[in-house]
Design an enzyme around this catalytic site. Structure first.
Site, PDB file in Angstrom:
ATOM      1  N   HIS A  18       1.187  -1.157   0.120  1.00 50.17           N
ATOM      2  CA  HIS A  18      -0.277   0.057  -0.096  1.00 50.17           C
ATOM      3  C   HIS A  18       1.209   1.564  -0.449  1.00 50.17           C
ATOM      4  CE1 HIS A  18      -2.934  -3.343   1.159  1.00 50.17           C
ATOM      5  NE2 HIS A  18      -3.862  -1.893   0.795  1.00 50.17           N
ATOM      6  N   SER A  19       2.354   1.147   0.288  1.00 50.36           N
ATOM      7  CA  SER A  19       3.181   2.468   0.546  1.00 50.36           C
ATOM      8  C   SER A  19       4.077   2.340  -0.208  1.00 50.36           C
ATOM      9  CB  SER A  19       3.152   2.062   1.812  1.00 50.36           C
ATOM     10  OG  SER A  19       4.429   3.009   2.253  1.00 50.36           O
TER      11      SER A  19
END
Length: 130
Positions: A12-13
């Site tokens: 997600h990052s």
């Protein structure tokens, strides 16, 4: 020499994905194709279909590719990409993100085939830290 198995890290990052990539590169071999993708197309937290597809293409050197997602929607995005572009030599692996990536990369660096690299990533789930 056989083509190496590629590894795709999906998070997600973007920072988490690139940080894990740097760690794995230091432990592994430069012969292992390793790509990392995280975040959305515009840099927010999340996942991007197009970035995952591009990362898979970037890691593919002919020996197969494993895809390691971190959690939640990264799993769903990776599955959607693989459903839309099915290939028997591209496998999503249910493994711990960090430990699975390290185990997969070390195994791939030894010249192992796709099945063996997948198994190494999965086995990382059972490694005790303490």
């Amino acid at each position: 020499m056989t083509a190496p198995v590629g590894i795709v890290l999906v998070s997600h990052s973007a920072e988490l994905a690139s940080g894990l990539r740097r760690l794995v590169e230091q432990i592994s071999s430069e012969d292992v194709p390793l790509t990392a993708t995280g975040g959305t197309d515009d840099g927010r937290i999340g996942t991007s279909y197009d970035l995952v597809l591009k990362a898979i293409e970037g890691a593919d050197r002919g020996g197969g590719v494993i895809v390691l997602p971190d959690l939640g929607s990264s799993v769903l995005t990776a599955r959607t990409v693989l459903d839309d572009h099915p290939r028997p030599d591209v496998v999503i692996v249910d493994a711990p993100f960090v430990e699975g990536a390290v185990a997969a990369a070390v195994t791939a660096a030894s010249g192992a085939d796709l099945e063996t690299v997948v198994a190494a990533a999965k086995e990382a789930r059972n490694v005790f830290k303490l």
